[in-house]
Design a protein around this motif. Structure first.
Motif, PDB file in Angstrom:
ATOM      1  N   GLY A 170       0.784  -1.218   0.000  1.00 39.92           N
ATOM      2  CA  GLY A 170       0.000   0.000   0.000  1.00 39.92           C
ATOM      3  C   GLY A 170       0.819   1.273   0.000  1.00 39.92           C
ATOM      4  O   GLY A 170       0.293   2.343   0.335  1.00 39.92           O
ATOM      5  N   LEU A 171       2.090   1.179  -0.356  1.00 41.32           N
ATOM      6  CA  LEU A 171       2.956   2.353  -0.384  1.00 41.32           C
ATOM      7  C   LEU A 171       3.356   2.658  -1.817  1.00 41.32           C
ATOM      8  O   LEU A 171       3.793   1.763  -2.542  1.00 41.32           O
ATOM      9  N   ASP A 172       3.195   3.909  -2.229  1.00 36.51           N
ATOM     10  CA  ASP A 172       3.681   4.289  -3.547  1.00 36.51           C
ATOM     11  C   ASP A 172       5.201   4.375  -3.505  1.00 36.51           C
ATOM     12  O   ASP A 172       5.827   4.416  -2.436  1.00 36.51           O
ATOM     13  N   ALA A 173       5.811   4.428  -4.679  1.00 42.58           N
ATOM     14  CA  ALA A 173       7.272   4.355  -4.762  1.00 42.58           C
ATOM     15  C   ALA A 173       7.959   5.502  -4.031  1.00 42.58           C
ATOM     16  O   ALA A 173       8.993   5.314  -3.374  1.00 42.58           O
ATOM     17  N   VAL A 174       7.369   6.693  -4.119  1.00 41.13           N
ATOM     18  CA  VAL A 174       7.988   7.857  -3.473  1.00 41.13           C
ATOM     19  C   VAL A 174       7.939   7.707  -1.952  1.00 41.13           C
ATOM     20  O   VAL A 174       8.938   7.926  -1.249  1.00 41.13           O
ATOM     21  N   THR A 175       6.788   7.333  -1.424  1.00 35.93           N
ATOM     22  CA  THR A 175       6.655   7.165   0.024  1.00 35.93           C
ATOM     23  C   THR A 175       7.569   6.061   0.537  1.00 35.93           C
ATOM     24  O   THR A 175       8.203   6.195   1.593  1.00 35.93           O
ATOM     25  N   LEU A 176       7.662   4.972  -0.217  1.00 30.15           N
ATOM     26  CA  LEU A 176       8.543   3.881   0.178  1.00 30.15           C
ATOM     27  C   LEU A 176       9.993   4.348   0.250  1.00 30.15           C
ATOM     28  O   LEU A 176      10.714   4.037   1.211  1.00 30.15           O
ATOM     29  N   GLU A 177      10.421   5.106  -0.743  1.00 30.29           N
ATOM     30  CA  GLU A 177      11.804   5.578  -0.747  1.00 30.29           C
ATOM     31  C   GLU A 177      12.061   6.537   0.415  1.00 30.29           C
ATOM     32  O   GLU A 177      13.122   6.502   1.044  1.00 30.29           O
ATOM     33  N   ILE A 178      11.102   7.389   0.697  1.00 24.94           N
ATOM     34  CA  ILE A 178      11.255   8.312   1.828  1.00 24.94           C
ATOM     35  C   ILE A 178      11.376   7.534   3.136  1.00 24.94           C
ATOM     36  O   ILE A 178      12.271   7.786   3.956  1.00 24.94           O
ATOM     37  N   LEU A 179      10.473   6.581   3.341  1.00 25.95           N
ATOM     38  CA  LEU A 179      10.488   5.817   4.582  1.00 25.95           C
ATOM     39  C   LEU A 179      11.747   4.963   4.688  1.00 25.95           C
ATOM     40  O   LEU A 179      12.323   4.818   5.775  1.00 25.95           O
ATOM     41  N   ARG A 180      12.194   4.386   3.572  1.00 28.46           N
ATOM     42  CA  ARG A 180      13.417   3.576   3.614  1.00 28.46           C
ATOM     43  C   ARG A 180      14.597   4.420   4.081  1.00 28.46           C
ATOM     44  O   ARG A 180      15.375   4.000   4.947  1.00 28.46           O
ATOM     45  N   ASN A 181      14.722   5.593   3.528  1.00 31.14           N
ATOM     46  CA  ASN A 181      15.828   6.460   3.934  1.00 31.14           C
ATOM     47  C   ASN A 181      15.681   6.925   5.378  1.00 31.14           C
ATOM     48  O   ASN A 181      16.679   7.050   6.094  1.00 31.14           O
ATOM     49  N   GLN A 182      14.455   7.172   5.811  1.00 30.95           N
ATOM     50  CA  GLN A 182      14.260   7.589   7.199  1.00 30.95           C
ATOM     51  C   GLN A 182      14.601   6.460   8.170  1.00 30.95           C
ATOM     52  O   GLN A 182      15.198   6.697   9.229  1.00 30.95           O
ATOM     53  N   LEU A 183      14.238   5.225   7.829  1.00 30.69           N
ATOM     54  CA  LEU A 183      14.581   4.094   8.691  1.00 30.69           C
ATOM     55  C   LEU A 183      16.095   3.882   8.753  1.00 30.69           C
ATOM     56  O   LEU A 183      16.658   3.611   9.823  1.00 30.69           O
ATOM     57  N   GLU A 184      16.756   4.014   7.606  1.00 29.92           N
ATOM     58  CA  GLU A 184      18.212   3.892   7.613  1.00 29.92           C
ATOM     59  C   GLU A 184      18.853   5.029   8.410  1.00 29.92           C
ATOM     60  O   GLU A 184      19.874   4.829   9.083  1.00 29.92           O
ATOM     61  N   SER A 185      18.227   6.198   8.370  1.00 29.26           N
ATOM     62  CA  SER A 185      18.751   7.326   9.139  1.00 29.26           C
ATOM     63  C   SER A 185      18.652   7.074  10.636  1.00 29.26           C
ATOM     64  O   SER A 185      19.498   7.545  11.414  1.00 29.26           O
TER      65      SER A 185
END
Length: 546
Positions: free
Chosen positions: A5-20
């Protein structure tokens, strides 16, 4: 839109935030610690896991730590963790790797329900045992290597468990330093919970969906990379140069002691198996490596020969199966000594798995790197100080360029202790620290140079050395020459690769680290490159290939 249920942009944002989150944990740990081993060398790692114990994000710190962290989380989850707890563990047979690597695991429950786990692992410069620094060269059982901690609550419901902490600090030589470093680890884990709370405020339930989505994303990418490799089984063999016990036995020729390490890497579609069948049985000395360490080595190499840019999490590891015989060098049974397995055998496992992949994808694999961490420990039996260092060496030449000089290779990614910090913190004086000319293997592309580090010990102390590649040099590839062997010296006299000895004030300790192997026929090396080698002092007039 992903399956979660995540669009590509939201997924990329969340992935980077989790890695941060994982990266910020690491910064809190490094800046908040007291010991130079963590503050300066950054011998530590941090990661974020979901509620099911799957790694979601990791800071790119120490490879041998990160592939083994899931074992620690799994062991903690069996102990009924509750919000507000912080578990401490270092037992190699119950979630750890070797005793100096102390791991803290904290359930993350910013809104009351456990949403995940924060994990910080740091190499503590002393955890007790038979010699200062807790890395004795001649240990025969784990009880000699330091305080052994199964997962226990260091913090219980938000309050430090003073009983557990007092037992821990009573069994180490530098308790004030250990207390401060543990507090830094706790702070790192607390930062993860605060940042996860921020993400929940910003994204709500999409954070949970992101855990699954980023893992699936990495799995799909690594499976595609594996599928692109040629199917087949690829084999390699190497040896360890003794275990710190066998080569010192009466009547034994140390040069004849070799401990086999064998691997078969099988690529089958989108799956990959790394099988260490044929590797030696566990040995009396401490180069036995827990299976978690073998997994770390395998995962690291797979990432290196596929796409290192794939986000590192559980998805990267799911398509990779690691197998080893029980009771072997790479899956020992307690009470095996293991302190050298984490640092030295892990390097040989990396070497041998890379060598197997060289058959499948020769254009992606470098020649042999230094293949050792060159562990040097100097400490006082009175507990006044413990200094620990892994010393860099030569990186193997690559198919298209020279190897790097004086870098950490394989399963470690630490910095060095700056001379100024070292001399301020310890009764040590650095006499020489520089490259070893002529130590890189010749080839179309030259192997990286090893280093020389000479230190004068200005107090009575115990010196422990755990090293490899002192007899068998790092191998060249595709016709390249081997790199130079390493050597250890005390007051100018050569000493064994694995040794512990008491020294008096004024003693000098020199570690000459191996160079990397060369790649390709030396006759094909560019004459201009050879001229630069001489001009830069990498090769002397008497050096090979000069």
């Amino acid at each position: 839109m992903s399956d979660h249920g995540l669009d590509a942009v939201t997924l990329e944002i969340l992935r980077n935030q989790l890695e941060s989150v994982a990266e910020e944990m690491g910064q809190v740990l490094i800046t908040g610690s007291y010991s130079p081993n963590i503050k300066e060398r950054q011998d530590c790692s941090t990661a974020l896991f979901d509620a099911d114990g799957r790694m979601v994000a990791q800071a790119e710190h120490i490879p041998v730590h990160l592939g083994a962290m899931p074992e620690a989380v799994s062991a903690v989850r069996e102990r009924d963790p509750r919000p507000g707890d912080v578990f401490v563990v270092n037992d190699p047979f119950d979630g750890g790797t070797h005793l100096p690597d102390v791991t803290l695991v904290s359930p993350l429950a910013p809104r009351g329900e456990i949403l995940g786990y924060a994990v910080s692992r740091a190499h503590h410069a002393d955890v007790g045992g038979m010699s200062p620094g807790s890395m004795p060269a001649g240990s025969r059982e784990i009880y000699q290597e330091g305080l052994r901690l199964p997962p226990v609550r260091l913090v219980d419901g938000g309050e430090v468990n003073e009983d557990v902490q007092s037992v821990l600090l009573a069994n180490v030589r530098t308790p004030d330093e250990r207390r401060a470093d543990l507090q830094a680890q706790i702070a790192a884990n607390e930062r993860a919970e605060a940042r996860l709370d921020d993400l929940l405020s910003e994204h709500g339930d999409r954070v949970r969906a992101a855990f699954d989505a980023v893992i699936d994303y990495s799995r799909q990418r690594i499976e595609a990379e594996i599928e692109a490799l040629p199917d087949g089984t690829y084999r390699a063999r190497d040896v360890m140069e003794g275990d710190g016990v066998l080569e010192h036995a009466s009547g034994v020729d140390p040069a004849a002691v070799e401990i086999p390490v064998e691997v078969a890497v099988t690529v089958d579609g989108r799956r990959l198996t790394v099988d260490f069948d044929g590797t030696a049985d566990q040995v009396p000395g401490n180069v036995n490596a827990p299976l978690a360490v073998a997994k770390s080595a395998a995962y690291f190499v797979v990432r290196c020969v596929t796409d290192p840019e794939i986000p590192p999490n559980q998805g990267c590891y799911d398509p990779v199966t690691v197998e080893a015989p029980e009771g072997s060098l790479v899956d020992p049974r307690p009470p095996a000594a293991v302190v050298g397995g984490n640092v030295e055998t892990s390097q040989r496992l990396t070497d041998v798995v890379l060598a197997a992949f060289a058959e499948a994808v020769p254009d992606r694999v470098p020649a042999g790197g230094q293949g050792t961490m060159n562990n040097l420990v100097v400490g006082s039996r009175t507990g006044s100080f413990t200094y620990y260092e892994t010393i860099a060496g030569g990186f193997g030449a690559r198919p298209t360029r020279d190897g790097m000089d004086g870098v950490q290779v394989g399963m470690t990614n630490t910095l060095n202790t700056p001379v100024e910090a070292l001399e301020v913190a310890y009764p040590l004086r650095v006499e020489r620290y520089g490259f070893r000319p002529d130590s890189g293997g010749d080839g179309r592309h030259r192997g990286g140079l090893g280093l020389e580090r000479t230190v004068t010990v200005e107090a009575d102390a115990t010196v422990s050395l755990l090293t490899e590649r002192r007899r068998i040099p790092p191998a060249g590839l595709a016709g390249g020459d081997s790199g130079a062997r390493g050597e250890n010296r005390v007051d100018g006299e050569s000493v064994a690769a694995k040794t512990s000895l008491d020294v008096t004030a004024g003693t000098t300790v020199t570690v000459l680290t191996p160079g990397g192997g060369g790649h390709g026929d030396p006759a094909e090396r560019d004459p201009e490159a050879r001229a630069r080698d001489r001009a830069d002092g990498k090769v002397t007039d008497g050096g090979e290939g000069a």
